[in-house]
Structure formats: structure tokens, C-alpha cells
Design a protein around this motif. Structure first.
Motif, mmCIF file in Angstrom:
data_model
loop_
_atom_site.group_PDB
_atom_site.id
_atom_site.type_symbol
_atom_site.label_atom_id
_atom_site.label_comp_id
_atom_site.label_asym_id
_atom_site.label_seq_id
_atom_site.Cartn_x
_atom_site.Cartn_y
_atom_site.Cartn_z
ATOM 1 N N GLU A 132 1.144 -1.291 0.262
ATOM 2 C CA GLU A 132 0.122 -0.267 0.320
ATOM 3 C C GLU A 132 0.541 1.452 0.669
ATOM 4 O OE1 GLU A 132 -2.979 -0.168 -0.594
ATOM 5 O OE2 GLU A 132 -2.670 -2.286 -0.422
ATOM 6 N N LEU A 133 1.640 1.480 1.175
ATOM 7 C CA LEU A 133 3.002 2.263 0.824
ATOM 8 C C LEU A 133 3.278 2.633 -0.951
ATOM 9 C CD1 LEU A 133 4.519 2.038 4.814
ATOM 10 C CD2 LEU A 133 2.234 2.943 3.702
ATOM 11 N N GLN A 134 4.393 1.836 -0.968
ATOM 12 C CA GLN A 134 4.881 1.465 -2.036
ATOM 13 C C GLN A 134 3.902 2.136 -3.291
ATOM 14 O OE1 GLN A 134 6.802 -1.556 -2.913
ATOM 15 N NE2 GLN A 134 8.916 -0.562 -2.357
ATOM 16 N N GLY A 135 2.435 1.882 -3.224
ATOM 17 C CA GLY A 135 1.103 1.657 -4.639
ATOM 18 C C GLY A 135 1.137 2.841 -4.065
ATOM 19 N N ALA A 136 0.994 3.701 -3.629
ATOM 20 C CA ALA A 136 0.957 5.149 -3.407
ATOM 21 C C ALA A 136 1.581 5.940 -4.439
ATOM 22 C CB ALA A 136 0.837 5.549 -1.613
ATOM 23 N N TYR A 137 3.009 5.814 -3.737
ATOM 24 C CA TYR A 137 4.175 6.697 -4.851
ATOM 25 C C TYR A 137 3.952 6.253 -6.537
ATOM 26 C CZ TYR A 137 7.009 8.192 -1.220
ATOM 27 O OH TYR A 137 6.862 9.442 0.063
ATOM 28 N N TYR A 138 3.256 4.618 -6.547
ATOM 29 C CA TYR A 138 3.134 4.939 -8.196
ATOM 30 C C TYR A 138 1.962 4.890 -8.515
ATOM 31 C CZ TYR A 138 6.445 0.749 -6.980
ATOM 32 O OH TYR A 138 7.410 -0.165 -6.692
ATOM 33 N N GLU A 139 0.713 5.583 -8.200
ATOM 34 C CA GLU A 139 -0.677 6.570 -8.399
ATOM 35 C C GLU A 139 -0.408 7.680 -8.600
ATOM 36 O OE1 GLU A 139 -3.471 5.496 -5.713
ATOM 37 O OE2 GLU A 139 -3.601 2.868 -6.367
ATOM 38 N N MET A 140 0.377 8.435 -7.053
ATOM 39 C CA MET A 140 1.217 10.150 -7.647
ATOM 40 C C MET A 140 2.100 10.064 -8.261
ATOM 41 S SD MET A 140 1.801 11.009 -3.397
ATOM 42 C CE MET A 140 3.026 9.271 -2.849
ATOM 43 N N TYR A 141 3.451 9.262 -8.933
ATOM 44 C CA TYR A 141 3.938 8.776 -10.433
ATOM 45 C C TYR A 141 3.461 9.172 -11.497
ATOM 46 C CZ TYR A 141 7.926 8.390 -6.896
ATOM 47 O OH TYR A 141 8.792 8.546 -5.922
ATOM 48 N N ALA A 142 2.573 8.121 -11.304
ATOM 49 C CA ALA A 142 1.581 7.725 -12.603
ATOM 50 C C ALA A 142 0.622 9.193 -12.698
ATOM 51 C CB ALA A 142 0.690 6.802 -12.678
ATOM 52 N N ARG A 144 1.635 11.630 -12.799
ATOM 53 C CA ARG A 144 2.137 13.230 -12.836
ATOM 54 C C ARG A 144 2.320 13.211 -14.200
ATOM 55 N NH1 ARG A 144 5.403 16.119 -9.989
ATOM 56 N NH2 ARG A 144 6.963 15.631 -11.170
ATOM 57 N N VAL A 145 2.148 12.419 -15.038
ATOM 58 C CA VAL A 145 2.719 11.825 -16.214
ATOM 59 C C VAL A 145 1.714 11.219 -17.259
ATOM 60 C CG1 VAL A 145 5.275 11.730 -16.036
ATOM 61 C CG2 VAL A 145 3.920 9.686 -15.668
ATOM 62 N N GLY A 146 0.153 10.982 -16.139
ATOM 63 C CA GLY A 146 -1.505 11.325 -17.361
ATOM 64 C C GLY A 146 -1.069 9.869 -17.501
ATOM 65 N N ASP A 169 11.381 9.973 -15.738
ATOM 66 C CA ASP A 169 12.673 10.749 -14.847
ATOM 67 C C ASP A 169 11.307 11.608 -14.778
ATOM 68 O OD1 ASP A 169 14.531 8.613 -15.156
ATOM 69 O OD2 ASP A 169 15.326 9.912 -16.599
ATOM 70 N N GLU A 170 10.114 11.692 -16.009
ATOM 71 C CA GLU A 170 9.498 13.020 -15.496
ATOM 72 C C GLU A 170 8.450 13.258 -14.682
ATOM 73 O OE1 GLU A 170 5.795 14.996 -17.581
ATOM 74 O OE2 GLU A 170 7.367 14.221 -19.054
ATOM 75 N N GLY A 171 8.311 11.216 -14.349
ATOM 76 C CA GLY A 171 6.947 11.226 -13.255
ATOM 77 C C GLY A 171 7.561 11.106 -12.054
ATOM 78 N N ARG A 172 9.006 10.855 -11.568
ATOM 79 C CA ARG A 172 9.385 10.628 -10.641
ATOM 80 C C ARG A 172 10.668 12.224 -9.969
ATOM 81 N NH1 ARG A 172 13.750 6.992 -10.771
ATOM 82 N NH2 ARG A 172 14.354 7.052 -8.418
ATOM 83 N N GLY A 173 10.056 13.207 -11.369
ATOM 84 C CA GLY A 173 10.755 14.734 -11.208
ATOM 85 C C GLY A 173 11.612 14.494 -10.359
ATOM 86 N N ALA A 178 23.292 20.914 -8.588
ATOM 87 C CA ALA A 178 24.575 21.705 -9.045
ATOM 88 C C ALA A 178 25.766 21.378 -9.057
ATOM 89 C CB ALA A 178 24.797 22.885 -7.554
ATOM 90 N N ASN A 179 25.855 19.936 -8.526
ATOM 91 C CA ASN A 179 27.172 19.082 -8.835
ATOM 92 C C ASN A 179 26.740 18.328 -10.541
ATOM 93 O OD1 ASN A 179 28.031 19.629 -6.534
ATOM 94 N ND2 ASN A 179 27.048 18.298 -5.514
ATOM 95 N N GLY A 180 25.541 18.275 -10.853
ATOM 96 C CA GLY A 180 25.563 17.195 -12.236
ATOM 97 C C GLY A 180 24.608 15.953 -11.621
ATOM 98 N N LYS A 181 24.503 15.958 -10.358
ATOM 99 C CA LYS A 181 23.922 14.152 -10.289
ATOM 100 C C LYS A 181 22.251 14.577 -10.623
ATOM 101 C CE LYS A 181 24.285 11.306 -6.605
ATOM 102 N NZ LYS A 181 24.415 11.007 -5.313
ATOM 103 N N MET A 182 21.475 12.922 -11.647
ATOM 104 C CA MET A 182 20.055 13.499 -11.333
ATOM 105 C C MET A 182 19.485 13.129 -9.980
ATOM 106 S SD MET A 182 19.373 13.790 -14.438
ATOM 107 C CE MET A 182 17.192 13.944 -14.593
ATOM 108 N N VAL A 183 18.675 13.843 -9.652
ATOM 109 C CA VAL A 183 18.183 13.664 -7.836
ATOM 110 C C VAL A 183 16.832 13.784 -8.169
ATOM 111 C CG1 VAL A 183 19.911 14.040 -6.648
ATOM 112 C CG2 VAL A 183 18.364 15.918 -7.314
ATOM 113 N N SER A 184 16.043 13.377 -7.410
ATOM 114 C CA SER A 184 14.492 13.315 -7.277
ATOM 115 C C SER A 184 14.132 13.857 -6.712
ATOM 116 C CB SER A 184 13.532 11.445 -7.329
ATOM 117 O OG SER A 184 11.915 12.268 -6.819
ATOM 118 N N LYS A 185 12.770 15.087 -7.442
ATOM 119 C CA LYS A 185 12.681 15.883 -6.134
ATOM 120 C C LYS A 185 11.214 15.624 -5.671
ATOM 121 C CE LYS A 185 10.070 18.905 -9.764
ATOM 122 N NZ LYS A 185 9.773 19.455 -10.493
ATOM 123 N N PHE A 186 10.859 14.138 -5.975
ATOM 124 C CA PHE A 186 9.438 13.290 -6.053
ATOM 125 C C PHE A 186 9.983 11.846 -5.236
ATOM 126 C CE2 PHE A 186 4.784 14.028 -6.333
ATOM 127 C CZ PHE A 186 4.637 13.192 -5.423
#
Length: 201
Positions: A132-142, A144-146, A169-173, A178-186
Motif C-alpha cells: 500500500e505504501l509503495q502503491g501510493a507512490y506509484y499512483e502519484m507518479y502515474a 504526474r505523467v497522465g 524520470d518526469e513522473g519521479r521528478g 548543482a553537481n550534475g547528479k540526477m536527483v528526484s524532487k519526488f
């Protein structure tokens, strides 16, 4: 014309039956696919020796607490909860608060889901809550990208394709810091605490 009673009845030669059975056995062993139990896709933390000790302070309101005791009773944010499936919407409300409710998270990046169990907690209950916890995040990611949650999970398995990875990547934000590393805002901030020893050994 009298038949010869001494004539033996015709028999089928069965000496090669063992060879045929053996070849069939080999054929089925080679062609049959056995389903593998993949288990949980969790990234375990590194060994304590490899971790740089950093004192991180998290605001209490950003932490969403889920606790399961040794009798598989659920306690969410200090209140008992009967139906495990209700957690999903509660997590989404907490993570997507954006500071509107002063008792919930400031932003998805700050939100942390704390999941703690007891030594006596059953695996079925543990898996149900984690699902359920992971499912909540998957639903939020989904959302975000429709796409639907089912399409999101399918998308997650095709991240080696550039177009699919871009949507994923768009779904996960994902963004470059600043260091050129990919990080998630979500990020999926689910903290699984070490089980307490109250109800187990």
C-alpha cells in the motif's frame, strides 16, 4: 484348415520404451520454464562501516508513521486502523500536502513514510502494508505523467528505452542538481525501521 495351437501370439518389442520415456523427460525439462519468485524489490542500506554518520533533522510534521504490532494490529499516525487499504489515500494526502495542512508534509521531497513492525508481525501483514505504501507512490507518479498505475509499472520495466525513461524520470521528478547528479524532487521516502522485540524473540 486347423490352426496351429502351438503358435505364439505376436508381441510388441518394448525394449526402446525406456529410451523414448527418457527422451520425453529431457524434452520437458528443457522446454519447461519455471517461474522464479523475484521477491521484494528493495534497495538495502549499505553496511554501517560504509555509511558516513550524518545527523539529519526532520520536522515531525513531515513524518507519516505506520506501526504494526505482533498481533498484526495497525496504528497509523497514532490511531488504530482496521483496513490496510485506507493507508494508500492517507499517504497520498500527506505527501501531496504542499504545506496546506500544518500537521502534514511541507512537500513531496520532505515527506518521509516511517514503517515500523514488531518481531511477531506476520510476513503477510508486512507485505500488505508495504504494498500500500509503495502503491501510493506509484499512483502519484502515474498521475504526474497522465497514465494509469498499471501503465506506470509497465513503464518502469522499460526504462532502457529512451522515450520511456524520459516519461519515467518526469513522473519521479528527476532533475540535475548543482553537481550534475540526477536527483528526484519526488522521492519514494519509505523508511523501514528495525523491528522492535516486544512480541517476538
Amino acid at each position: 484348415m486347423a490352426r496351429n495351437k502351438d503358435r505364439k501370439s505376436a508381441e510388441i518389442n518394448s525394449s526402446s520404451m525406456a529410451d523414448i520415456a527418457f527422451l520425453l523427460l529431457i524434452f520437458f525439462l528443457v522446454t519447461t520454464t519455471i517461474a522464479n519468485d523475484k521477491g521484494l524489490s528493495l534497495q538495502l542500506p549499505p553496511k554501517p562501516d560504509d555509511i558516513e554518520q550524518v545527523d539529519i533533522k526532520i520536522k515531525e510534521k513531515n513524518i507519516f508513521k505506520v506501526y504494526v504490532n505482533s498481533a498484526d494490529r495497525l496504528l497509523v499516525e497514532g490511531d488504530p486502523l482496521e483496513d490496510v487499504k485506507e493507508i494508500r489515500d492517507m499517504v497520498k494526502e500527506h505527501v501531496l500536502n504542499y504545506g496546506k495542512n500544518p500537521k502534514m508534509s511541507d512537500s513531496p521531497k520532505d515527506a518521509v513514510i516511517s514503517f515500523k513492525t514488531d518481531r511477531g508481525t506476520s510476513y503477510d501483514m508486512y507485505i500488505s502494508v508495504l504494498n500500500e505504501l509503495q502503491g501510493a507512490y506509484y499512483e502519484m507518479y502515474a498521475a504526474r505523467v497522465g497514465v494509469t498505475p498499471e501503465e506506470w509499472r509497465e513503464l518502469a520495466s522499460k526504462t532502457n528505452e529512451p522515450d520511456m525513461k524520459k516519461i519515467y524520470d518526469e513522473g519521479r521528478g528527476m532533475e540535475e542538481d548543482a553537481n550534475g547528479k540526477m536527483v528526484s524532487k519526488f522521492p519514494m521516502n519509505i523508511s523501514i525501521a528495525e523491528p522492535s522485540k516486544v512480541g517476538g524473540q
